[in-house]
Structure formats: structure tokens, C-alpha cells
Design an enzyme around this catalytic site. Structure first.
Site, PDB file in Angstrom:
ATOM      1  N   GLU A  61     -44.717  84.251  29.321  1.00  0.00           N
ATOM      2  CA  GLU A  61     -43.605  83.636  28.581  1.00  0.00           C
ATOM      3  C   GLU A  61     -42.960  84.775  27.816  1.00  0.00           C
ATOM      4  OE1 GLU A  61     -41.287  83.051  26.240  1.00  0.00           O
ATOM      5  OE2 GLU A  61     -42.658  82.078  24.817  1.00  0.00           O
ATOM      6  N   GLU A  78     -35.078  89.340  26.620  1.00  0.00           N
ATOM      7  CA  GLU A  78     -36.247  90.020  26.036  1.00  0.00           C
ATOM      8  C   GLU A  78     -36.986  90.813  27.118  1.00  0.00           C
ATOM      9  OE1 GLU A  78     -38.543  87.354  23.548  1.00  0.00           O
ATOM     10  OE2 GLU A  78     -36.809  86.913  22.280  1.00  0.00           O
TER      11      GLU A  78
END
Lengths: 709, 709
Positions: A509, A518
Site C-alpha cells: 500500500e 508516492e
């Protein structure tokens, strides 16, 4: 400080009054002390804290509370204490009252006597204390003022009077003044004069009064309906506001008060206003209907509009005389308000209209708890995390781990993957190698083990985490839970770890608000080395989405920084006070594992956004970004509005600002282009608008905003 | 945010504990929510408001409250929950505890096993929540660390360990860490390493531990006294702090924890520290004496020092074992703390020392009300008023008018002038013409009329005021008080008013914190046209005063703005956390009326400030300015510390910053020069230091700061 709003709650009337009489309200720096005067709020944070205290009842329960306060427009009256107490006792929280005797014209005073002359203001700061003025009175600037008149005398009188009245209003530290609607087509001289005043105004807001009208038909009579009886050209009053605002360079202290009339424009076009700095909606008594029992009420469309105002903390102001003859037995109608005996509280002439507004307010559904928890984040700009470069803090992990919805989705995905991978007959014999990359403090490890238990599959878990501080916690967790023989902790960056064996399932994740922002793609490309050729990646793919928005609040917050850097940064923000002008569209998609011969994570996308003509023209301050991820087969997770996972709070949307807002004419398309660029040490986005106007390319070479590898 | 201090009050122990167990403390943005992470506080004011919430009990009652919290230094212990509850229940508010097992050395861990290794930290964020860590624990960095050692292994181990421990501390969001005292003479490598860490540290404070020692005698044994048993060269430990701080460019997150030992340096030299960012004072049990009843107590000098710490909100931390054998009947001494039955709360080993500190704290006199009212202003930089260019607001007038002491002085001055001017026999026949120039909302008019009544003199008053808004109030006041036939209101600037007659007495209050800085001289030179040749001006003269100060707080607040402008501005500020290094000296004097043929208000002054050698060396961040005014004969009014008018609050001192702090060697003089410059449209000051070092001339041509005419 600039966004100072009213905080005089509907139901605390007496307290608020007591408080105002209480000298202590003056015993705080910002409200009463001289020296804090010219400190710039955004330069000196402390003055911000102080500024909060200015308000008589400062405990703002979040955005919504402002709209709990309702005002009323009053006529000129020399006896302000009476006007105030009549309306406050009548149930209103503040008044919008003329400051100057309406007959006054500067040119009628001869210069000789000027030395000893007094301006005919309504009351002074002796009859009401500054605290009372500022907490209960919005100044209504004389409506005869016409700065774009052909008549020189009227024009010059208008300029003098406007300056005198606004000077008096700041002398009283009023929180806002209502500026009359521009008369006729042109408003340049009016805007020029207001703009000059804005340059050295204290914290006062200026509310430009704009009738809520839009008709494609030139001679629509709804246009001539406002109390000031003015006429608007063009027939979309938003255009009037927009040109005035553009002339004043989007000044953050210039906002809007909408005149709500009996007939309303199309729903589409109404939506635009929620992205604009609308502070108040002036609802006229003659736009009320009459219900079966003879009481005032509003049409369904008006009701819907008011709920919108409440939701966006736009304050209601009632205006006009009572036009409903209330049924016998109920309290006196418009005519009589003197004939009450001292015993019984004097009933306000238009109390029945206020009661109806209060009824609509109370009818609204309360915010769900998660929403209330997030009130403090609404429209608050935050820089995205850099989890790859920086190590997250314990508190950050803790908060993420609270998002149960997210981990339930992961557990469902892992369960399905396990069942697909291992038929029931082999469940007891085969052990699945599962690797959690970016294990943090262990929530995905837990979800995976629960999935194994739920499906009766045997699991061997590697928990790979690069943050040595999180690893400390991970070790205590494994000991605490007695997972020692199932879970192996690897304190290492997944991109360089040499795995002892290959994985059946790779769980991660690493998603940001904009999906790949990210650097999930770069990390998983590195990690798939130790995934079996037929291995499964959870998530299996993710896509970013984007849409144009009107949001003057965010635009002004970015502008506060006065530099290029902040206009070329993408922010994580709980979007609230904005208008979504067109459905969001897909931008970049990444799929894992990715076995294409030469992987590139560079991306480029051109998007065209269409808006129906009836929406009218609008202004774009930037673009709102989201993501949706497919964890495994039909198990997805995301924040794209139309498909968002309910009650998940780990991600707020992302916001890409524009250096200058783009005006889009009714019906014309908006072209947006965005790149994902990759360097050796960083990844960044560049973006621009190419139609209707061409913007500079934002964040060239990632000069302002980038994510470190 | 950077000044985050402890807010765990002594008397709310249980609440603070309950609060910490309560998840709600995490339900606030700044403390727990991920996204607010990298927002720079001074860039985004909102994040400041949020930051306040980080603290478990945020209602800071002003500066003093911080020092209500007392800490204790503890040894390494793996069982943090026990250590914490023992000390909290023992009466302390926070602990200063080692984070890392003392035996740990990075070089002893072989690289092979590193992948799966865990660092030997004291407990994790699972045994205590981040909120508990951050609200009750100051991290004590391993004292074996020596970054300037000749031993390469030790030096490299030190760097690795320092970084690991501080990374872990920020992971836990600790509010502060205690850095070990630099060992030996040199600290450059230590400072280099700390400086690197400071560049991207979260809001954590770093407290550099410095023993409070200063001796002129090389082999003074007080030097070898600290818990870490280190030796300090040079023998003035302030020099050690100063070089470390200079190497780190005065970083605002670098502060001091003073080791208070049994013998103390001279009072003069102690004073220096109050201008430095001292956050904590570590008092060792062996520096306590024994009182008649056998209990620990402190010497008079130590007591005085602690009151100083309390006053400047420096937090006390107790350190060491119990060294007093308490009289029989009282609770167990150092030896036994296990042998208590469950019923009775476990008595803390050094509770008797804490009780004594609490006794000293409660013995202090409470702040007078005015001081409490002004707590919010302490060391808060504010730009001076520009009453000539800008019009004051009603609230500002209102606050000024509350300063009764000021108006009593004016009334006394006017009375004396009236009596001198009109002998009793003419009192009933002669009418004195009195003009109040800058009448504002009328307080000086009132004072003058009261003086006339008190002395039985007849008065005719002209009230001249240029602010049209104040004139409105003035008119209502005259009507309200029935002064119509005595007072004539003139709405005009005194510099251009054509008076119908000349005045016997000219009353004005145009003084700024630095006397002439609100342009009283220029205004009164203009006004004396309508003063009779033998007329009286009240005030008759005023003088400004200045003195050098150490004030790292203000220096860092100015530096926050990152521009020249703020370093060349004079600020009005309620000075608190500072060291006054030399008595103030007179700067500029103005006398009224001024009949010199060619009046000039330009001024130039050279000043030399001497400081006794025993004070030691010190650093100057800027100069504090004051004024004293002679109203009439022996009636004066002012804020110069040695002669200040008691209980007058209209003026705070003024502060002239220096662009770079000046280091002054013990006993050497400090030369300061200041100019008052006058242009056609503005007046400004320029200033500089010429010895011991030469600074640039600040505010050349008034480019950064000026007062408009």
C-alpha cells in the site's frame, strides 16, 4: 484573519449579549490593544491566534456553525441601540444596517464650515462599544452611490461618501460591509476605487451585492427585482462579479453577498457560486410562498439552494417587509409591533420568515462522525507525504491504522487471491509465500494473516520495511501477537533487498492521493524481482483521475505565500468549498507486475473537459485529483467521487493549482495537459492549460515540487 | 510550534494521565493526522493554531505556567510504562529518560545481521502511545557520545548513535531531547552533526546540556562537578554554549539546559542566561543543603536563581539520588521504595526535593493584574503605530483611555500650569485659552476641564483632531457632557489649522515608545504658531533612552521573516525574556515651544556602553528603547526602567534589532550610534554598532522602516 466570519450563534443570544457588555471581551490583545495593529497575519502566526479572539463567541464548531447565524437588513435609523436590541431580541444574530444618513451628499456641505462639521453617521462608538459594533453590525454602504455615473457631481460624491463610510466602518472595526450592486453595464471606476481602499484596509471584508440572476432572454423581468431596483447587463450576474473581481486582482477581502429573488437560474449555473467567496445570501420576503396554514415557506428549489448555503457556511440575511398576513391567533403582522404589553417579548415583524429559515436549518442531516472529525481539514492546504525520502512518525502510522475500511478491503483481496491460488484440497499441504513490502507497523501483515485464517490457507510472511523506527515497533508487535514462526521481519528497502525465496503474493500500500504520486510504480518495479512469474501483486493496478474546479479559497491561500514555488506545488487537501465544473477523467494507469521489456513510468495525457452551456461561464482555479486502485479482480479501493470507497479516510484529494485562474466562456471546452516525469533522483509532474487560453507549463523540471526516489 | 513547551500542570496529574489514555487526544489534526506533516508553520498560520493542540493540556495561562511543570532525570530502564507511572505518581510532570541501552555501540553490530536487527531502544510506541511519549518524556541522548574524540571508532559510533537516537525521538514526536555536554575544548564536529540534523528536524527542541560554571581561576573544582563528570574549558561555560550556537547559526530549535551545581557564578554573569534560550535547569540533589529539621533546602543564592527560572518559565528538572537522610517518622529515604503496602501511594525517592521546589514556586508573589493582562504580549513583536498617516481605530482609543494613571499626570500638570499662570485673585475674571492638539476622543479635554475645576480657573478649550472618525465621537461626547459652551471642536490637522486666537496652554500627547518616534516634534513645531509667546507646552520636553540587550527569542522571531526589511524595523514589544547588559543612556531630547531661529529635528548620538568584567562575555541581539517626558516642572511621565511611571500601560518599550548579533568579550566596551533623519515626507532612524565589531548601518535612507509625515 482575513476570513473573519460571524460567530454569534442563533441560540446563544443572551450570552452573546452579556458577553458584549462584559469589558473582558476587550481584555484581549487583537480586539482592543493598540500595538498589534499593522502586523501582517501570514507573516506573524501569533497574530493569527490572537485574531480568533476578536470574535465575541470564538468556539466555532467548524464550517457549518457560521451559517447558524442569521442576519436582517434594516433601514437607516439614528438610534442604533434600539435597532440592535429590537432585532437581536427578535431572534436575529446580526444586522445589516446603513451607516450614513441616506440624504447626505458631500457636495452639499460648504468647505468653509467643514472644519467644524460632523458627518451624519448613525450613532457613534459611544452609543455602542466597538465590540458591539463589530460583533453585531455589518455596515450597509449607501445604495445611492454610483461610481460609474455619467453625472460628474454624483460620481465624485459617490467616491467621497464610499471612502468616508468605509473609513468609519474600519474605525468601528466592523467585520464586513455590504457594497451596493454596480449600476448598469460598466463597473470599472467603482472597482478602481474599491481596489484602492482594499490596499490598506484592516481585516474588514467587503461584500459586493450581486443579484442571483441568469437568463438567456434579454428582457427577463427577474432582473429588475432587487431592493436597490438596479438593472443588470449582461443577464448573467456572475459575469458582473467576475469582471469586478478580476479588476481587483482576486483580492481576498472582496467577497459576494447574493440577492436571492423569487425566480432562480438553472441548478447548473447555481453550482458555480459555491466555488466563489460568497459570504452571505440575502433572501427577500417577497420570494417566499405561502403554505396551507398561511405561513411563509419557500419553493423546493429555494429550499435546496438554502441547504447548499448552510452546507457551505454562507450566512442568510433576511430582507424586506412582512408580506404574509398571518392567520388570526398568531402574532401581529407587519403593521403592528408597538401594540404589545411590556410583559410579552416584542414579536419581530418578520419573525415568521426567520422561524422558517431556522426550520430548514434544523431539518438538515447532521454530519457523520468522520466528517466532523475532519472539519478542521476542510480546504486546508497540506504538502503531500514523502514516505520514501522521509520516515513517517509513529502518530502517522497510528492514524492510518485506524482506517479499518481500507484493511478490510485488503483482507478481502488477499482472501480471494489465496483461494484462487490454492484449491481447497491443497490448503493444508501448501504454504503460500506472501511478502508485505512497506509493512510499516504491520497492519497489512495482520490483514494477510486474517485472510489466511478466514480461508484456511497456510502462510509464510516476509514483512519488508525500510524505516528502522517502524521496524522496532514491528518486532514488538510480532512478539506481542506470537507471530514469530510465521512472520520474518526484513529491515531493508524493498528496492535493494536480496530475497532468499520468491513470493506467490506481493502485498503493498504505497498509494498517494493521486495514485502514483508516492512512487508506488518505482517501488513495485523494484520489488517484482522476488515475485514468482505467475505471482500476484495486490494492488494489481491503479489509475489517477482529475477534474477542473472553482475554488477561490484555495487560490487565495496559495497566493498568500507570494512565490512561484507554492503555485507549482500539488497539495493534499480535504476539498470542501468548491465547484466541480465537469466530471473527472482518468489520467495515468499503472499495472503490476509489469513484465514489459523496457519499463517506463513516464506518462503524458491530454484531456478535454466539456461543460453544458446552461452552466454559463466560470473560472478555473486549479484541478482536483483522485485515484482508484484495483486490489484484486473485483475488489477495489479509491477516492474518485463517483466510485469512492465509503467511510475510508486515509486519503484526501490532491489539488494542482493554476498560477492565474482561467476564465472559461459558457459552453467552450477546457483543454488540460499533464506529464509524469522521471529523473534519477526524483519524480515530478508538469501541467498546463492550452484552451481557452494558454497557461505557462507549471513546475518545469520539477523546480518547485517533486517526490524523491 | 518551534517553542513547543511542556504543558502538563503539576496539579492536574490525574487528568493529564486520563487524557493521555483517551484516544480523543489523537483525534486532533496536528497531533495525529498524517497529512499536516511537512507544512512549514511560519508559512501556514493555520498549522500554528493546530500546533497548539499537540499539547495534552493546551490552556497555557501565559509564560509562567510552563515553569509549573517539574521534571526528573532517570536512568535507562526497558520498562518505560513503569518508569513513567512511578515518576508521575511520585509528583513529577515529565521525565528526562535515556532512549537507548547505554551499552549499545553501532560498531559492535556486524553488517550481515543488520537486515533483521533491531536497535536496543527503551520500549516502543506500542508500550506507550505517541501522545504519552510526547507529553511526558524528554529524550536523553546517550552521554557516552563524544563527536570530537581523537578515537575514530568512538567518533563514528557517536555520530551514528546520535542520528539513530534523534530519528527515534522524532518518530515518537518527542517535544525535546537533551544533548550531552560537549566534552573537552572543541565541539566543532559535534555542532556540525547537530546542525545537519537541525536542517530537517520536525518541531523537536534540542536542549544542549551546559553546566552553570564560570570561574576566573583555572583549577576551580566546581568545574568537575556535573553528572557526566566532564571538564569544561574555557572556565566560562557560556563561551562553550556561544560557540556551539554560533556554529549552528542561532538555530531556533537549539536551546540550553543548565546544570545547576552546588556553587554558583557571580549574579552579574548569571543574568546573561535569561536572554538565552534556556529551556530547563537541571538541579542536582547534592547541591541542596539541609535545614534545621533535616529536610533538603537551597542556599539563598540558589533560591533567588530558581525564582528567576520560574519568572522566565524555565522548567526545573531534578537529578540525582536522595542524599538527605530524612528524620524518622517521615517517609522512606533513598534506600527503600519497594516496601510500601498497596494502599498507600508509593513515595518517590526524591519527593522531599520536589516538595521544596514546589514550596519555592508557591512562595513567589503572584503577578499584578495589569501584568497578567499583558501576558499575551510578552516578547511579541508589533509594528509601531503611524497615528499621523493612519487613523486610529475606536478600540485603540478606548484602550488608551483606560490608562487612568497617564491622565492623572496630565491633570496634575495642567493644574500646576493654571495656578502658575493665573493668580488666585484673577481666577474668576481671566479665562485661559487651552488647546488640546490631537484630541482623539477627548480624554485630555476631560483631564484639562477637571484641572480647571480643581483649581477654580476659567477655561476655554479648543479640541483639534485630524481624524474625522474620532471627531464624530468627540461631538457626541461634548453633547453628552454638556460642554458645548466651553469646548470648540476643530476637525483639522494641527499643522495647517488657522487658529482664531492664540493659546495660553498647548496640551498634547503625541509620544511614542521612543518619545519622538510618532513625530511629536514635527507636530508641535507646527502647532506652536498659535501658542502665545509666553505660552506653556505640556509636555515641555521629552527624552529617549536606549540600552543593549540579549534576547534570542526576539532575534529568532525577526529572522523568521527571512528578509532585510524586518531586521531594519523598530518594533514595539513587551520585553520579557531578555538580559539587560548595561544601564540605559539618554539619546535624543526635544523641548517645546522651540523658538530657535532654524529648527531642526535631525539628531545624532554616539553612545558607549560599559559592562563590568565579572559579567563575562555576552551577545547583543539589539537595543531596547524607552522615553521619559517632563509634562510641566516636576510632573513627569515615562517608561525608562529606573524612573518609569508605575501602573501606566499605554507604552511598551521599542526594540531596534541587529542584523547579526554582536559578541562582546568580557569587559570590553560596546559603541552604538543612532541618527534621527528627516525628509519631506517621512522621518526615520538609522543605527549601527562600531565596537567591538563594526555592523552595517541599518535602515539606510529609511528603506525598511520610516514614519510618514
Amino acid at each position: 484573519m482575513k476570513q473573519a466570519d460571524f460567530v454569534i450563534p442563533l441560540n446563544w443570544k443572551n450570552d452573546s449579549f452579556r458577553q458584549i457588555k462584559n469589558p473582558k471581551t476587550l481584555a484581549n490583545p487583537a480586539s482592543s490593544f493598540p500595538f498589534s495593529f499593522p502586523v501582517k497575519p501570514y507573516q506573524n502566526p501569533e497574530s493569527f491566534n490572537l485574531s480568533k479572539i476578536i470574535m465575541p463567541l470564538g468556539d466555532n464548531l467548524g464550517d457549518k456553525s457560521d451559517s447558524r447565524y442569521c442576519g436582517v437588513e434594516t433601514d437607516f435609523n439614528d438610534d442604533m441601540p434600539h435597532v440592535l436590541s429590537y432585532n437581536i431580541n427578535g431572534g436575529f444574530d446580526f444586522i445589516v444596517a446603513p451607516l450614513m444618513e441616506p440624504g447626505y451628499r458631500p457636495s452639499l456641505i460648504n468647505t468653509a464650515s467643514r472644519e467644524s462639521s460632523v458627518l451624519p453617521f448613525a450613532g457613534s462608538d459611544l452609543v455602542l462599544s466597538p465590540a458591539q459594533w463589530s460583533s453585531h453590525v455589518v455596515g450597509k454602504i449607501s445604495s445611492w452611490i454610483d461610481l460609474d455615473s455619467e453625472d460628474d457631481v454624483l460620481r465624485e460624491d459617490s467616491e467621497t461618501a464610499l471612502k468616508q463610510e468605509l473609513a468609519w466602518a474600519s474605525h468601528l472595526s466592523l467585520q464586513a460591509c455590504l457594497l451596493p450592486t454596480p449600476k448598469g453595464n460598466s463597473c470599472a471606476n467603482y472597482a478602481r476605487c474599491v481596489n484602492q481602499i482594499l490596499q490598506n484596509l484592516n481585516n474588514m471584508q467587503l461584500w459586493l451585492r450581486i443579484p442571483l440572476v441568469k437568463s438567456d432572454d434579454e428582457d427577463d423581468d427577474s432582473v429588475n427585482g432587487t431592493s436597490d431596483g438596479m438593472v443588470v447587463e449582461p443577464t448573467d450576474s456572475w459575469e458582473l462579479w467576475n469582471s469586478f473581481r478580476e479588476l481587483c486582482e482576486h483580492h481576498s477581502q472582496l467577497s459576494v453577498a447574493l440577492d436571492v429573488l423569487s425566480s432562480l437560474p438553472s441548478v447548473n449555473s447555481l453550482g458555480r457560486w459555491f466555488g466563489e467567496p460568497v459570504k452571505a445570501a440575502i433572501v427577500h420576503t417577497d420570494s417566499f410562498l405561502t403554505n396551507a396554514r398561511g405561513y411563509p415557506c419557500l419553493s423546493k428549489r429555494h429550499q435546496k439552494l438554502l441547504s447548499g448555503f448552510f452546507y457551505f457556511s454562507i450566512q442568510i440575511v433576511l430582507s424586506g417587509k412582512a408580506v404574509h398576513k398571518l392567520p388570526v391567533g398568531s402574532l401581529p403582522s407587519g403593521s403592528g409591533q408597538a401594540d404589545n404589553n411590556a410583559q410579552q417579548a416584542q414579536k419581530h415583524e418578520i419573525r415568521s420568515y426567520l422561524d422558517y429559515v431556522g426550520y430548514l436549518y434544523q431539518k438538515m442531516e447532521p454530519l457523520p462522525e468522520q466528517e466532523r472529525f475532519e472539519l478542521g481539514y476542510r480546504d486546508f492546504l497540506q504538502s503531500p507525504l514523502q514516505p520514501l525520502m522521509d520516515n513517517l512518525e509513529a502518530q502517522t502510522y497510528e492514524t492510518f491504522e485506524k482506517d479499518s475500511v481500507k484493511y478490510i478491503q485488503y483482507q478481502r483481496a488477499v482472501s480471494k487471491a489465496l483461494v484462487d491460488r490454492i484449491p481447497d484440497e491443497n490448503a493444508s499441504t501448501t504454504t503460500v509465500i506472501l511478502m508485505v513490502v512497506g509493512a510499516g507497523r504491520g497492519p497489512l501483515v495482520r490483514a494477510s494473516l486474517q485472510a489466511a485464517e478466514e480461508t484456511g490457507r497456510k502462510l509464510k510472511v516476509y514483512a519488508v520495511e525500510k524505516n528502522p523506527n517502524a521496524v522496532v515497533t514491528l518486532h514488538s508487535l510480532v512478539k506481542l501477537e506470537g507471530w514469530e514462526d510465521v512472520v520474518t521481519i526484513i529491515s531493508c528497502d524493498m528496492r535493494c533487498w536480496e530475497a532468499p525465496e520468491k513470493a506467490d503474493i506481493l502485498v503493498s500500500e504505497l498509494l498517494g492521493s493521486f495514485g502514483d504520486n508516492e512512487l508506488s510504480p518505482e517501488c513495485l518495479d523494484g520489488a517484482q524481482r522476488f515475485l514468482k512469474p505467475d505471482g500476484i501483486s495486490i494492488p494489481s493496478s491503479y489509475t489517477s483521475f482529475i477534474q477542473p474546479v472553482t475554488t477561490s479559497k484555495l487560490y487565495n491561500d496559495v497566493k498568500l505565500h507570494k512565490d512561484l514555488l507554492h503555485f507549482e506545488t500539488a497539495y493534499v487537501v480535504k476539498l470542501h468549498r468548491l465547484a466541480k465544473l465537469s466530471p473527472s477523467q482518468a489520467v495515468f494507469t499503472f499495472t503490476h507486475p509489469n513484465y514489459s521489456p523496457n519499463i517506463s513510468n513516464q506518462r503524458y495525457k491530454k484531456l478535454r473537459f466539456e461543460t453544458p452551456v446552461e452552466t454559463g461561464s466560470f473560472i478555473v482555479h486549479g484541478f482536483a485529483g483522485y485515484f482508484d486502485a484495483i486490489l484484486y479482480k473485483d475488489v477495489h479501493l479509491g477516492i474518485e467521487p463517483s466510485t469512492a470507497t465509503p467511510n475510508m479516510f486515509s486519503w484526501f484529494p490532491i489539488f494542482f493549482p493554476l498560477r492565474s485562474p482561467v476564465y472559461v466562456k459558457a459552453g467552450s471546452p477546457l483543454d488540460f495537459q499533464i506529464w509524469r516525469c522521471c529523473g534519477n533522483t526524483k519524480v515530478w509532474y508538469e501541467w498546463c492549460v492550452t484552451s481557452p487560453t494558454v497557461s505557462p507549463i507549471h513546475n518545469c523540471n520539477g523546480r518547485s515540487y517533486w517526490v524523491g526516489l
